[in-house]
Design a protein around this motif. Structure first.
Motif, PDB file in Angstrom:
ATOM      1  N   LEU A  31      -3.453  -0.870  -5.059  1.00  0.00           N
ATOM      2  CA  LEU A  31      -2.153  -1.523  -4.896  1.00  0.00           C
ATOM      3  C   LEU A  31      -1.236  -0.655  -4.036  1.00  0.00           C
ATOM      4  CD1 LEU A  31       0.250  -3.405  -5.446  1.00  0.00           C
ATOM      5  CD2 LEU A  31       0.445  -2.372  -7.717  1.00  0.00           C
ATOM      6  N   ARG A  32      -1.116   0.611  -4.369  1.00  0.00           N
ATOM      7  CA  ARG A  32      -0.195   1.502  -3.654  1.00  0.00           C
ATOM      8  C   ARG A  32      -0.474   1.518  -2.157  1.00  0.00           C
ATOM      9  NH1 ARG A  32      -0.971   6.938  -5.870  1.00  0.00           N
ATOM     10  NH2 ARG A  32      -2.573   7.131  -4.288  1.00  0.00           N
ATOM     11  N   ASP A  33      -1.739   1.531  -1.783  1.00  0.00           N
ATOM     12  CA  ASP A  33      -2.097   1.625  -0.367  1.00  0.00           C
ATOM     13  C   ASP A  33      -1.802   0.354   0.422  1.00  0.00           C
ATOM     14  OD1 ASP A  33      -2.884   4.197  -0.858  1.00  0.00           O
ATOM     15  OD2 ASP A  33      -5.028   3.763  -0.891  1.00  0.00           O
ATOM     16  N   LEU A  34      -1.466  -0.730  -0.249  1.00  0.00           N
ATOM     17  CA  LEU A  34      -1.150  -1.980   0.447  1.00  0.00           C
ATOM     18  C   LEU A  34       0.297  -2.047   0.934  1.00  0.00           C
ATOM     19  CD1 LEU A  34      -2.981  -4.593  -1.794  1.00  0.00           C
ATOM     20  CD2 LEU A  34      -3.690  -3.720   0.441  1.00  0.00           C
ATOM     21  N   PHE A  35       1.157  -1.190   0.423  1.00  0.00           N
ATOM     22  CA  PHE A  35       2.565  -1.216   0.838  1.00  0.00           C
ATOM     23  C   PHE A  35       2.671  -0.655   2.250  1.00  0.00           C
ATOM     24  CE2 PHE A  35       3.181  -1.619  -3.710  1.00  0.00           C
ATOM     25  CZ  PHE A  35       4.280  -2.464  -3.791  1.00  0.00           C
ATOM     26  N   ALA A  36       3.074  -1.501   3.193  1.00  0.00           N
ATOM     27  CA  ALA A  36       3.148  -1.101   4.601  1.00  0.00           C
ATOM     28  C   ALA A  36       4.297  -0.128   4.852  1.00  0.00           C
ATOM     29  CB  ALA A  36       3.305  -2.330   5.484  1.00  0.00           C
ATOM     30  N   TRP A  37       5.419  -0.346   4.199  1.00  0.00           N
ATOM     31  CA  TRP A  37       6.574   0.524   4.368  1.00  0.00           C
ATOM     32  C   TRP A  37       6.753   1.322   3.087  1.00  0.00           C
ATOM     33  CZ3 TRP A  37      10.706  -3.325   6.591  1.00  0.00           C
ATOM     34  CH2 TRP A  37      10.358  -3.660   7.899  1.00  0.00           C
TER      35      TRP A  37
ATOM     36  N   VAL B  35      10.851 -10.213  -3.989  1.00  0.00           N
ATOM     37  CA  VAL B  35      10.536  -9.809  -5.358  1.00  0.00           C
ATOM     38  C   VAL B  35      10.932  -8.343  -5.496  1.00  0.00           C
ATOM     39  CG1 VAL B  35       8.716  -9.557  -7.086  1.00  0.00           C
ATOM     40  CG2 VAL B  35       8.625 -11.455  -5.439  1.00  0.00           C
ATOM     41  N   GLY B  36      11.984  -8.089  -6.263  1.00  0.00           N
ATOM     42  CA  GLY B  36      12.460  -6.726  -6.476  1.00  0.00           C
ATOM     43  C   GLY B  36      12.009  -6.225  -7.834  1.00  0.00           C
TER      44      GLY B  36
ATOM     45  N   LYS C  22       7.714  -6.999   5.641  1.00  0.00           N
ATOM     46  CA  LYS C  22       6.670  -6.194   5.055  1.00  0.00           C
ATOM     47  C   LYS C  22       7.097  -5.712   3.684  1.00  0.00           C
ATOM     48  CE  LYS C  22       4.665  -4.889   9.347  1.00  0.00           C
ATOM     49  NZ  LYS C  22       3.664  -4.078   9.947  1.00  0.00           N
ATOM     50  N   ASN C  23       6.121  -5.371   2.865  1.00  0.00           N
ATOM     51  CA  ASN C  23       6.383  -4.880   1.518  1.00  0.00           C
ATOM     52  C   ASN C  23       6.818  -3.418   1.576  1.00  0.00           C
ATOM     53  OD1 ASN C  23       5.346  -7.300   0.027  1.00  0.00           O
ATOM     54  ND2 ASN C  23       3.512  -6.770   1.161  1.00  0.00           N
ATOM     55  N   LEU C  24       7.662  -3.026   0.632  1.00  0.00           N
ATOM     56  CA  LEU C  24       8.228  -1.677   0.623  1.00  0.00           C
ATOM     57  C   LEU C  24       8.024  -1.041  -0.741  1.00  0.00           C
ATOM     58  CD1 LEU C  24      10.106   0.630   1.741  1.00  0.00           C
ATOM     59  CD2 LEU C  24      12.033  -0.784   0.978  1.00  0.00           C
ATOM     60  N   LEU C  25       7.504   0.196  -0.739  1.00  0.00           N
ATOM     61  CA  LEU C  25       7.374   0.999  -1.951  1.00  0.00           C
ATOM     62  C   LEU C  25       8.369   2.142  -1.857  1.00  0.00           C
ATOM     63  CD1 LEU C  25       5.914   1.757  -4.591  1.00  0.00           C
ATOM     64  CD2 LEU C  25       4.298   3.083  -3.191  1.00  0.00           C
TER      65      LEU C  25
ATOM     66  N   GLY D 196       5.582 -15.710   2.820  1.00  0.00           N
ATOM     67  CA  GLY D 196       6.987 -15.439   2.535  1.00  0.00           C
ATOM     68  C   GLY D 196       7.293 -14.853   1.180  1.00  0.00           C
ATOM     69  N   ILE D 197       6.368 -14.130   0.582  1.00  0.00           N
ATOM     70  CA  ILE D 197       6.640 -13.452  -0.681  1.00  0.00           C
ATOM     71  C   ILE D 197       6.572 -11.956  -0.395  1.00  0.00           C
ATOM     72  CG2 ILE D 197       5.933 -13.077  -3.067  1.00  0.00           C
ATOM     73  CD1 ILE D 197       4.738 -15.929  -2.998  1.00  0.00           C
ATOM     74  N   ILE D 198       7.739 -11.315  -0.403  1.00  0.00           N
ATOM     75  CA  ILE D 198       7.869  -9.913  -0.034  1.00  0.00           C
ATOM     76  C   ILE D 198       8.235  -9.108  -1.275  1.00  0.00           C
ATOM     77  CG2 ILE D 198       9.080  -8.264   1.450  1.00  0.00           C
ATOM     78  CD1 ILE D 198       7.396 -10.506   2.905  1.00  0.00           C
ATOM     79  N   VAL D 199       7.491  -8.040  -1.525  1.00  0.00           N
ATOM     80  CA  VAL D 199       7.717  -7.189  -2.690  1.00  0.00           C
ATOM     81  C   VAL D 199       8.401  -5.894  -2.260  1.00  0.00           C
ATOM     82  CG1 VAL D 199       6.618  -5.910  -4.582  1.00  0.00           C
ATOM     83  CG2 VAL D 199       5.705  -8.150  -3.890  1.00  0.00           C
ATOM     84  N   ILE D 200       9.500  -5.575  -2.946  1.00  0.00           N
ATOM     85  CA  ILE D 200      10.181  -4.298  -2.767  1.00  0.00           C
ATOM     86  C   ILE D 200      10.226  -3.659  -4.149  1.00  0.00           C
ATOM     87  CG2 ILE D 200      12.284  -3.125  -2.040  1.00  0.00           C
ATOM     88  CD1 ILE D 200      12.893  -5.561  -0.278  1.00  0.00           C
TER      89      ILE D 200
END
Length: 186
Positions: free
Chosen positions: A152-158, A97-98, A1-4, A133-137
């Motif tokens: 955009l912000r609300d899409l980050f699950a973690w 993707v960092g 999952k993506n992380l903000l 398989g493209i994960i954004v942190i």
């Protein structure tokens, strides 16, 4: 999952981001794509990354467009295979993707249209990238709507909130109402 990752300066955002990038850099089952406006927060992983973007909004846009093209091609592959997600048996590896300090690219440098394009392209990666398989942190100090559009912000699950100065700032990172429920980084 993506992380903000959010929080005030010195709250540990870059430390957490570097821990995740260290794990990805040492993993044999993923690739790295790094964005770092300061160049030094993620610079130690530059040699391990497929691409490293420093303080260059034009290059950042170009790399995001390439990632979007890769994502679309992976979805075409899945459609041809009759599947919805990649698996470890697929021929391509996941990408991590960092991004250190989203605000540099989305609110600080360049023309407004380019900053908006950055946010839009990043939103697409966060929204559609996980299944292929493209994960954004990503990290930023205060991911308010002027830095990261709420779409955009609300899409980050973690989400991780480092030290924040107010409950409101904590809620901007974690989501509306979390401070009232006892989850505050203030």
């Amino acid at each position: 999952k993506n992380l903000l990752i959010g929080g005030e300066p010195g709250a540990g955002k870059s430390g957490l981001l570097n821990g995740a990038m260290a794990h990805a850099a040492l993993s044999l089952d993923c690739k790295l794509c790094l964005f770092d406006g300061k160049q030094v927060e993620l610079g130690q992983w530059r040699e391990c990354a497929d691409v490293f973007v420093g303080p260059n909004l034009g290059q950042a846009l170009s790399v995001l467009k390439r990632l979007q093209t890769m994502m679309d091609r992976r979805y075409a592959y899945l459609l041809a295979c009759g599947r919805r997600k990649i698996t470890p048996r697929d021929a391509f590896l996941p990408y991590v993707v960092g991004i250190d300090e989203i605000a540099y690219f989305s609110a600080t440098v360049g023309r407004k249209q380019d900053r908006d394009d950055f946010a839009s392209l990043l939103r697409d990666l966060v929204a559609r990238g996980r299944a292929v398989g493209i994960i954004v942190i990503a990290a930023t100090q205060r991911p308010s709507s002027d830095i990261i559009p709420t779409s955009l912000r609300d899409l980050f699950a973690w989400r991780f909130a480092g030290r924040c100065t107010t409950n409101s700032s904590s809620d901007i990172v974690l989501g509306q109402g979390w401070a009232q429920l006892g989850w505050s980084a203030n």
